[in-house]
Design a protein around this motif. Structure first.
Motif, PDB file in Angstrom:
ATOM      1  N   LEU A 101     -16.282 -88.786  65.835  1.00  0.00           N
ATOM      2  CA  LEU A 101     -16.306 -88.829  67.299  1.00  0.00           C
ATOM      3  C   LEU A 101     -15.085 -88.150  67.906  1.00  0.00           C
ATOM      4  O   LEU A 101     -15.163 -87.588  69.009  1.00  0.00           O
ATOM      5  N   ALA A 102     -13.970 -88.179  67.180  1.00  0.00           N
ATOM      6  CA  ALA A 102     -12.735 -87.582  67.697  1.00  0.00           C
ATOM      7  C   ALA A 102     -12.780 -86.051  67.696  1.00  0.00           C
ATOM      8  O   ALA A 102     -11.873 -85.402  68.233  1.00  0.00           O
ATOM      9  N   LEU A 103     -13.832 -85.468  67.157  1.00  0.00           N
ATOM     10  CA  LEU A 103     -13.929 -84.011  67.076  1.00  0.00           C
ATOM     11  C   LEU A 103     -14.329 -83.355  68.391  1.00  0.00           C
ATOM     12  O   LEU A 103     -14.232 -82.131  68.543  1.00  0.00           O
ATOM     13  N   GLY A 104     -14.786 -84.150  69.355  1.00  0.00           N
ATOM     14  CA  GLY A 104     -15.197 -83.557  70.625  1.00  0.00           C
ATOM     15  C   GLY A 104     -15.596 -84.614  71.633  1.00  0.00           C
ATOM     16  O   GLY A 104     -15.724 -85.796  71.305  1.00  0.00           O
ATOM     17  N   GLU A 105     -15.804 -84.173  72.849  1.00  0.00           N
ATOM     18  CA  GLU A 105     -16.261 -85.067  73.906  1.00  0.00           C
ATOM     19  C   GLU A 105     -17.750 -85.355  73.728  1.00  0.00           C
ATOM     20  O   GLU A 105     -18.485 -84.580  73.112  1.00  0.00           O
ATOM     21  N   PRO A 106     -18.229 -86.471  74.270  1.00  0.00           N
ATOM     22  CA  PRO A 106     -19.667 -86.738  74.214  1.00  0.00           C
ATOM     23  C   PRO A 106     -20.459 -85.583  74.829  1.00  0.00           C
ATOM     24  O   PRO A 106     -20.087 -85.032  75.866  1.00  0.00           O
ATOM     25  N   GLY A 107     -21.518 -85.197  74.161  1.00  0.00           N
ATOM     26  CA  GLY A 107     -22.368 -84.122  74.658  1.00  0.00           C
ATOM     27  C   GLY A 107     -21.780 -82.739  74.585  1.00  0.00           C
ATOM     28  O   GLY A 107     -22.227 -81.830  75.290  1.00  0.00           O
ATOM     29  N   SER A 108     -20.797 -82.527  73.709  1.00  0.00           N
ATOM     30  CA  SER A 108     -20.092 -81.241  73.695  1.00  0.00           C
ATOM     31  C   SER A 108     -20.597 -80.267  72.629  1.00  0.00           C
ATOM     32  O   SER A 108     -20.133 -79.123  72.570  1.00  0.00           O
ATOM     33  N   PHE A 109     -21.542 -80.679  71.786  1.00  0.00           N
ATOM     34  CA  PHE A 109     -22.070 -79.794  70.749  1.00  0.00           C
ATOM     35  C   PHE A 109     -23.566 -79.569  70.969  1.00  0.00           C
ATOM     36  O   PHE A 109     -24.319 -80.501  71.240  1.00  0.00           O
ATOM     37  N   ASP A 110     -23.973 -78.325  70.794  1.00  0.00           N
ATOM     38  CA  ASP A 110     -25.398 -77.992  70.892  1.00  0.00           C
ATOM     39  C   ASP A 110     -26.148 -78.330  69.614  1.00  0.00           C
ATOM     40  O   ASP A 110     -27.362 -78.579  69.638  1.00  0.00           O
ATOM     41  N   ALA A 111     -25.434 -78.318  68.496  1.00  0.00           N
ATOM     42  CA  ALA A 111     -26.085 -78.575  67.209  1.00  0.00           C
ATOM     43  C   ALA A 111     -25.076 -79.164  66.230  1.00  0.00           C
ATOM     44  O   ALA A 111     -23.873 -78.911  66.317  1.00  0.00           O
ATOM     45  N   VAL A 112     -25.603 -79.960  65.303  1.00  0.00           N
ATOM     46  CA  VAL A 112     -24.835 -80.465  64.164  1.00  0.00           C
ATOM     47  C   VAL A 112     -25.598 -80.069  62.904  1.00  0.00           C
ATOM     48  O   VAL A 112     -26.828 -80.149  62.852  1.00  0.00           O
ATOM     49  N   VAL A 113     -24.865 -79.628  61.897  1.00  0.00           N
ATOM     50  CA  VAL A 113     -25.451 -79.224  60.628  1.00  0.00           C
ATOM     51  C   VAL A 113     -24.778 -79.990  59.499  1.00  0.00           C
ATOM     52  O   VAL A 113     -23.560 -80.161  59.495  1.00  0.00           O
ATOM     53  N   SER A 114     -25.580 -80.450  58.552  1.00  0.00           N
ATOM     54  CA  SER A 114     -25.046 -81.005  57.308  1.00  0.00           C
ATOM     55  C   SER A 114     -25.838 -80.381  56.174  1.00  0.00           C
ATOM     56  O   SER A 114     -27.012 -80.678  55.975  1.00  0.00           O
ATOM     57  N   ASN A 115     -25.184 -79.501  55.449  1.00  0.00           N
ATOM     58  CA  ASN A 115     -25.855 -78.625  54.496  1.00  0.00           C
ATOM     59  C   ASN A 115     -25.629 -79.103  53.065  1.00  0.00           C
ATOM     60  O   ASN A 115     -24.522 -79.040  52.552  1.00  0.00           O
ATOM     61  N   MET A 116     -26.672 -79.629  52.421  1.00  0.00           N
ATOM     62  CA  MET A 116     -26.623 -80.087  51.033  1.00  0.00           C
ATOM     63  C   MET A 116     -25.476 -81.072  50.804  1.00  0.00           C
ATOM     64  O   MET A 116     -24.671 -80.931  49.878  1.00  0.00           O
ATOM     65  N   ALA A 117     -25.434 -82.101  51.649  1.00  0.00           N
ATOM     66  CA  ALA A 117     -24.357 -83.079  51.531  1.00  0.00           C
ATOM     67  C   ALA A 117     -24.842 -84.521  51.602  1.00  0.00           C
ATOM     68  O   ALA A 117     -24.147 -85.422  51.125  1.00  0.00           O
ATOM     69  N   ILE A 118     -26.010 -84.761  52.183  1.00  0.00           N
ATOM     70  CA  ILE A 118     -26.487 -86.142  52.335  1.00  0.00           C
ATOM     71  C   ILE A 118     -26.565 -86.845  50.988  1.00  0.00           C
ATOM     72  O   ILE A 118     -26.237 -88.034  50.872  1.00  0.00           O
ATOM     73  N   MET A 119     -26.968 -86.130  49.951  1.00  0.00           N
ATOM     74  CA  MET A 119     -27.097 -86.754  48.631  1.00  0.00           C
ATOM     75  C   MET A 119     -25.736 -87.045  47.998  1.00  0.00           C
ATOM     76  O   MET A 119     -25.650 -87.700  46.956  1.00  0.00           O
ATOM     77  N   ASP A 120     -24.656 -86.564  48.633  1.00  0.00           N
ATOM     78  CA  ASP A 120     -23.306 -86.817  48.140  1.00  0.00           C
ATOM     79  C   ASP A 120     -22.610 -87.954  48.884  1.00  0.00           C
ATOM     80  O   ASP A 120     -21.450 -88.250  48.594  1.00  0.00           O
ATOM     81  N   MET A 121     -23.288 -88.575  49.848  1.00  0.00           N
ATOM     82  CA  MET A 121     -22.665 -89.579  50.710  1.00  0.00           C
ATOM     83  C   MET A 121     -23.171 -90.980  50.389  1.00  0.00           C
ATOM     84  O   MET A 121     -24.376 -91.207  50.292  1.00  0.00           O
ATOM     85  N   GLU A 122     -22.233 -91.915  50.273  1.00  0.00           N
ATOM     86  CA  GLU A 122     -22.627 -93.313  50.065  1.00  0.00           C
ATOM     87  C   GLU A 122     -23.400 -93.854  51.257  1.00  0.00           C
ATOM     88  O   GLU A 122     -24.313 -94.665  51.118  1.00  0.00           O
ATOM     89  N   SER A 123     -23.028 -93.422  52.458  1.00  0.00           N
ATOM     90  CA  SER A 123     -23.702 -93.866  53.679  1.00  0.00           C
ATOM     91  C   SER A 123     -23.800 -92.686  54.640  1.00  0.00           C
ATOM     92  O   SER A 123     -22.850 -91.921  54.786  1.00  0.00           O
ATOM     93  N   ILE A 124     -24.945 -92.545  55.296  1.00  0.00           N
ATOM     94  CA  ILE A 124     -25.098 -91.480  56.295  1.00  0.00           C
ATOM     95  C   ILE A 124     -25.134 -92.034  57.718  1.00  0.00           C
ATOM     96  O   ILE A 124     -25.116 -91.279  58.682  1.00  0.00           O
ATOM     97  N   GLU A 125     -25.162 -93.335  57.849  1.00  0.00           N
ATOM     98  CA  GLU A 125     -25.245 -93.969  59.172  1.00  0.00           C
ATOM     99  C   GLU A 125     -24.081 -93.573  60.086  1.00  0.00           C
ATOM    100  O   GLU A 125     -24.304 -93.229  61.256  1.00  0.00           O
ATOM    101  N   PRO A 126     -22.808 -93.583  59.624  1.00  0.00           N
ATOM    102  CA  PRO A 126     -21.702 -93.207  60.530  1.00  0.00           C
ATOM    103  C   PRO A 126     -21.842 -91.777  61.060  1.00  0.00           C
ATOM    104  O   PRO A 126     -21.591 -91.523  62.242  1.00  0.00           O
ATOM    105  N   MET A 127     -22.244 -90.843  60.209  1.00  0.00           N
ATOM    106  CA  MET A 127     -22.417 -89.455  60.624  1.00  0.00           C
ATOM    107  C   MET A 127     -23.509 -89.327  61.683  1.00  0.00           C
ATOM    108  O   MET A 127     -23.350 -88.616  62.683  1.00  0.00           O
TER     109      MET A 127
END
Length: 306
Positions: free
Chosen positions: A153-179
């Motif tokens: 959340l500290a990476l930007g203001e609310p509504g400040s990104f047009d897109a978010v990408v996560s490329n071949m990483a979900i299977m490496d995360m213990e939890s995806i809920e925070p993201m």
């Protein structure tokens, strides 16, 4: 890597298309059960604790230089299989602001910058960020952990990104809920989230790609994937690239478990691809060739609905 070979004579009951009658025939099957890169060698329940998370991070620090070298040499699926599908679903327009979470060596971040995106790219591995920055490019690299909602959340203001990408990483995360939770706030009202991951049904968890050679007059190769478990989450260690120096952690989730956090945060699925590897990139008779016929990767686009 070939783990086991089974050659056997077996009687098979076949229904002939012309007559509809059952006929007993004997085939000689050479069934090669193959352990491929990307599969876990040991599976267990998914668990989330600080010690494990520190181990996951230190593993990626150790793998950073090796992965960067192999990716830059084109020895992974990234450029010819994964990246084109992600680009098609992302539909990035020049000037759009995009956040990449778990950017690794920055290969796709650099591609998005080439397409005209204003890119902020983050990873929790200092080793990976060092490799990414060494390639240069007009990209704002920052250290942030995908499992730390406040840090994302500290990476930007609310509504400040047009897109978010996560490329071949979900299977490496213990939890995806925070993201997912953080992304729902960082995206514009119509913003999209695009992710790619190992296909949860055919290339994740307890799966075995198989090559069977049927011999009756001529040799026919039959490629398939044996799935021993799917519906429960699991974790384990394995390799993604041959000869990598240490094993990495994998966290298997069935498809519904991957998508549920997005649905909980008012995302709607509006794009999906299951790309197949091109035969020109895989050697026939090897584990990788299975994925010219069965999808090894899942790519999805979800949009905020509120």
């Amino acid at each position: 890597m070939l783990r086991a070979v089974r050659v056997e004579m077996s009687a098979v009951t076949v229904i002939t298309p012309s007559s509809g009658h059952a006929v007993d025939r004997t085939y000689r099957l050479a069934a090669f059960l193959i352990r491929t890169p990307g599969r876990c060698s040991r599976l267990g329940a998914v668990r989330e604790d600080h010690n494990l998370h520190d181990e996951v991070r230190s593993t990626w620090d150790e793998l950073a230089a090796f992965w960067d070298e192999r990716m830059e040499a084109g020895l992974t699926w990234q450029r010819h299989l994964i990246q084109p599908a992600v680009e098609r679903l992302l539909r990035l327009r020049p000037g759009e602001r995009v956040l990449e979470i778990a950017c690794g060596n920055g290969e796709f971040a650099r591609r998005m910058s080439e397409l005209g995106g204003q890119v902020v790219a983050v990873d929790f591995s200092d080793g990976m960020l060092e490799q990414a920055r060494a390639h240069g490019g007009d990209i704002d690299y920052r250290r942030a952990d995908a499992m730390d909602e406040a840090a994302i959340l500290a990476l930007g203001e609310p509504g400040s990104f047009d897109a978010v990408v996560s490329n071949m990483a979900i299977m490496d995360m213990e939890s995806i809920e925070p993201m997912v939770a953080a992304s729902s706030r960082l995206l514009t009202p119509a913003g999209r989230f695009v992710f790619s991951t190992l296909h949860p049904a055919f290339n994740s968890g307890d799966v075995r790609p198989m090559v069977e050679f049927e011999m009756e007059g001529r040799i026919t190769e039959v490629y398939s994937v044996k799935v021993s478990s799917y519906s429960r989450s699991s974790s384990g260690k394995g390799v993604a690239i041959p000869d990598q120096p240490v094993e990495q952690w994998y966290f298997h989730r069935p498809l519904w478990m991957i998508l549920q956090p997005f649905f909980d945060h008012r995302f709607a699925l509006d794009g999906l691809e299951e790309p197949l590897a091109g035969a020109e990139h895989e050697k026939q008779g090897t584990p990788g060739f299975v994925y010219t016929q069965v999808p090894g990767v899942l790519v999805a686009r979800l949009r905020r609905t509120v």
